[in-house]
Structure formats: structure tokens, C-alpha cells
Design a protein around this motif. Structure first.
Motif, mmCIF file in Angstrom:
data_model
loop_
_atom_site.group_PDB
_atom_site.id
_atom_site.type_symbol
_atom_site.label_atom_id
_atom_site.label_comp_id
_atom_site.label_asym_id
_atom_site.label_seq_id
_atom_site.Cartn_x
_atom_site.Cartn_y
_atom_site.Cartn_z
ATOM 1 N N UNK A 101 -7.213 -8.930 31.418
ATOM 2 C CA UNK A 101 -6.760 -8.725 30.040
ATOM 3 C C UNK A 101 -5.247 -8.899 29.938
ATOM 4 N N UNK A 102 -4.550 -8.370 30.907
ATOM 5 C CA UNK A 102 -3.093 -8.508 30.933
ATOM 6 C C UNK A 102 -2.694 -9.980 31.064
ATOM 7 N N UNK A 103 -3.426 -10.698 31.920
ATOM 8 C CA UNK A 103 -3.110 -12.111 32.179
ATOM 9 C C UNK A 103 -3.419 -12.974 30.962
ATOM 10 N N UNK A 107 -0.752 -15.130 28.958
ATOM 11 C CA UNK A 107 -1.001 -16.566 28.890
ATOM 12 C C UNK A 107 -0.867 -17.080 27.455
ATOM 13 N N UNK A 108 -1.544 -16.398 26.531
ATOM 14 C CA UNK A 108 -1.535 -16.880 25.154
ATOM 15 C C UNK A 108 -0.231 -16.574 24.433
ATOM 16 N N UNK A 157 -7.666 -9.941 23.650
ATOM 17 C CA UNK A 157 -6.387 -10.061 24.353
ATOM 18 C C UNK A 157 -5.695 -11.374 24.001
ATOM 19 N N UNK A 158 -6.486 -12.456 23.890
ATOM 20 C CA UNK A 158 -5.915 -13.760 23.505
ATOM 21 C C UNK A 158 -5.352 -13.708 22.087
ATOM 22 N N UNK A 159 -6.089 -13.077 21.181
ATOM 23 C CA UNK A 159 -5.621 -12.920 19.793
ATOM 24 C C UNK A 159 -4.314 -12.150 19.765
ATOM 25 N N UNK A 160 -4.240 -11.067 20.531
ATOM 26 C CA UNK A 160 -3.009 -10.273 20.602
ATOM 27 C C UNK A 160 -1.835 -11.128 21.084
ATOM 28 N N UNK A 161 -2.077 -11.929 22.117
ATOM 29 C CA UNK A 161 -1.012 -12.771 22.650
ATOM 30 C C UNK A 161 -0.504 -13.776 21.633
ATOM 31 N N UNK A 162 -1.443 -14.443 20.944
ATOM 32 C CA UNK A 162 -1.066 -15.437 19.928
ATOM 33 C C UNK A 162 -0.292 -14.765 18.794
#
Length: 330
Positions: A101-103, A107-108, A157-162
Motif C-alpha cells: 500500500x505504501x509503495x 508510485x502513483x 492507495x493509487x487514488x490517494x497518490x494521484x
């Protein structure tokens, strides 16, 4: 003139004079970029700046398919990093959930920062489709896995990163493309799975992600689900899109997947698929006739997408006669 809720591709690495004249006088909501639009970093920034400045009263949204892995229009040296496919994070999740999740989030975040530096607003990600071993490879390693909770965790997690990097996350392909046994770019997938099973699996992912506070966009699937509408694919089905809004609970902006994909064009789509494989066998007159028929179908599909409940229609071919016909028809 009020902007129309259309997202167009363009033909190449620069705006042609004809494109510039048409687009500057016919405002649309956004543009989607493909590999054909990318030559160098400087060229790409120049193109995006020109697109962003087409209209005096607003900035059109710039989209690109930058999921990572094999669906990544931007590659080094345009950007520094070659980002992994979702499958990489799915495997990591099995070994260390917290690290995965952290990665994914990191990443995103970095991926979106790359896009923002170029002027791009959305990577058209994450893919929220479940992976099945017996289906078409069009999703395959683009999926975060075959378990509902794992997909929800990794997509969140990807949504959070974006979002953390100031980008627009788009969950796709709502309500789920994973069960498709053919590629919707070429033909229409039909899924006969019972509604209860879908609600426990594919639809459950989108149901949970629809509650994410940073998700405002979703892209539709060009798939027939017998459990929703046995005659029309989701993108063209008012019944299916009402289900997405009411039962799945998605209340944000719905954008069609590319309406050039042949899944939406019935027998014409099959003919187009065959034609693309056998172009040399057609005379110029036959090719011209088939393309005009396709333009007529694009117009009909555009009307059907909006009538079904899509908020935006995406047309990616960059073919100007198609764009003009679609714009004039709505």
C-alpha cells in the motif's frame, strides 16, 4: 460558445492548422494524448500548452493513459521512470500488505508529479477490474489482483497518490471489465454471470471505491452484462448506468471509454476489425464508404452514450472528419 462535454484525441505531435481552426472555434472539455502525440519533452510541453490555451475562459482537461506497465504512453527519456504494471503491486501485497500500500501510494504520487510537470491532469487510472485466469488478456497484468478487498485496498492507495499530487483519478472500467472473454477494442464482450455473483465480486470493487472521498470520475465498460441489460453495452444502456448510480452508488462524473472501440458498433464493428486487418484488399471507394458508415455510427453512439447517462464522451482517433461530425451532431 458553451463548451461541449467531449474529450478528443488529436492526430499528431503538433496541432495541424485545420485542427487549430476547428477546435479553437468549437470548445470541448478536454483532450486525450497517445503515443502518436509524443516526440520529445519540449515538443510535448509545447503541444499541451497550446491545447490548454485554446480557450480564453477555461483550461481544457488533459488526459493520458499512464497506468504503468504496458499501458504507459510516456516512457523514458520523456520521463525518468518506467512505472510497473499493477500486477507488481498485487504480488507485493501477498508478501507484505502494508509495504504494498505504501509503495502503490508513492508510485502513483511520483507518476502524477511527472504528468503535472508536463501539464497533464489525469493518468486515466487506476484500473479497478478484477483479474480472472480464463478471460481475455486485455486486462491481465493491468489488474491489481483477483480478490475484492485486495483490489479495493490497492486502488484506494493509487487514488490517494494521484490525488495527493493534484491529479484526477479515474476508476475504470465501471462496473467491471475483468470477465470479458474478448477485447472490446475489437468486439463486444458479453457477460452472463448472475447479478448476485457480480455484486459479490466485480461490482463490489466499484461499490466500495465509489465511497472514496477523492474519487470523482469513472470510465464506463463497453460490455453487455445480461444481469443489467441483455441488449446494450453499459456505455449505451440507461438501465446499466442507472444501476451504476443507484445500486453501485457512483455519484461522480462518468466518461465513456473510447467510442472508436469496435465493441460499440455491432456488425459494423466486426467489419471494421476485419477491414483493419485487410485494408489492402479494399478499393479507395470501398474504404471511403465504410468510413462514412463508421462516422454515422459514431454519431449514433455519441447520442446513445449521452442519453444513457454518460456525462462526457471520449473520442480518441484524432481523425478530424469524425470529430467535426460528432461535434455538429450534439
Amino acid at each position: 460558445m458553451q463548451k461541449k462535454l467531449l474529450i478528443f484525441g488529436i492526430s499528431g505531435p503538433i496541432l495541424t492548422q485545420q485542427e487549430k481552426e476547428f477546435l479553437s472555434n468549437h470548445p470541448i472539455s478536454g483532450f486525450i494524448l497517445f503515443k502518436r502525440n509524443i516526440v520529445s519533452t519540449a515538443q510535448l510541453i509545447s503541444l499541451i500548452t497550446e491545447l490548454k490555451n485554446l480557450y480564453s475562459n477555461y483550461k481544457p482537461i488533459i488526459f493520458i493513459d499512464q497506468e504503468g506497465g504496458r499501458v504507459a504512453r510516456l516512457q523514458p527519456p520523456i520521463i525518468d521512470t518506467k512505472y510497473p504494471a499493477a500486477e507488481y503491486f498485487a504480488k507485493l501485497y501477498h508478501h507484505d500488505k502494508a509495504l504494498a500500500l505504501q509503495t502503490v501510494r508513492a508510485n502513483y504520487t511520483i507518476l502524477m508529479q511527472d504528468l503535472k510537470r508536463l501539464g497533464i491532469d489525469s493518468p486515466c487510472a487506476p484500473v479497478a477490474d478484477l483479474r480472472y485466469p480464463y478471460t481475455d488478456a486485455v486486462i491481465g497484468d493491468r489488474s491489481f489482483g483477483s480478490d475484492v478487498q485486495q483490489l479495493v485496498d490497492l486502488c484506494s492507495a493509487a487514488i490517494d497518490g494521484i490525488a495527493n499530487a493534484g491529479g484526477i483519478a479515474i476508476i475504470k472500467h465501471i462496473p467491471g471489465h475483468g470477465r470479458a472473454t474478448c477485447d472490446s477494442h475489437q468486439e463486444l464482450p458479453i457477460v452472463t454471470t448472475a447479478l448476485k455473483d457480480l455484486m459479490d465480486t466485480d461490482f463490489a470493487v466499484f461499490q466500495q471505491l465509489s465511497k472514496h472521498p477523492k474519487i470523482e470520475w469513472a470510465m464506463t465498460a463497453h460490455i453487455i452484462f445480461h444481469a443489467l441489460d441483455s441488449k446494450a453495452p453499459v456505455t449505451l444502456s440507461n438501465t446499466a448506468i442507472e444501476f451504476i448510480k443507484q445500486e453501485i452508488g457512483f455519484s461522480g462524473k462518468l466518461v465513456s471509454d473510447d467510442i472508436c472501440m469496435f465493441a460499440l458498433h455491432s456488425h459494423l464493428g466486426i467489419n471494421q476489425t476485419l477491414t483493419h486487418k485487410n485494408l489492402e484488399e479494399l478499393t479507395n471507394e470501398q474504404h471511403k464508404h465504410l468510413h462514412q458508415t463508421f462516422i454515422n455510427s459514431l454519431i449514433e453512439v455519441t447520442h446513445q452514450s449521452f442519453a444513457a447517462g454518460c456525462h462526457f464522451v471520449l473520442h480518441g482517433s484524432g481523425h478530424l472528419p469524425e470529430m467535426i461530425a460528432i461535434y455538429d451532431a450534439i
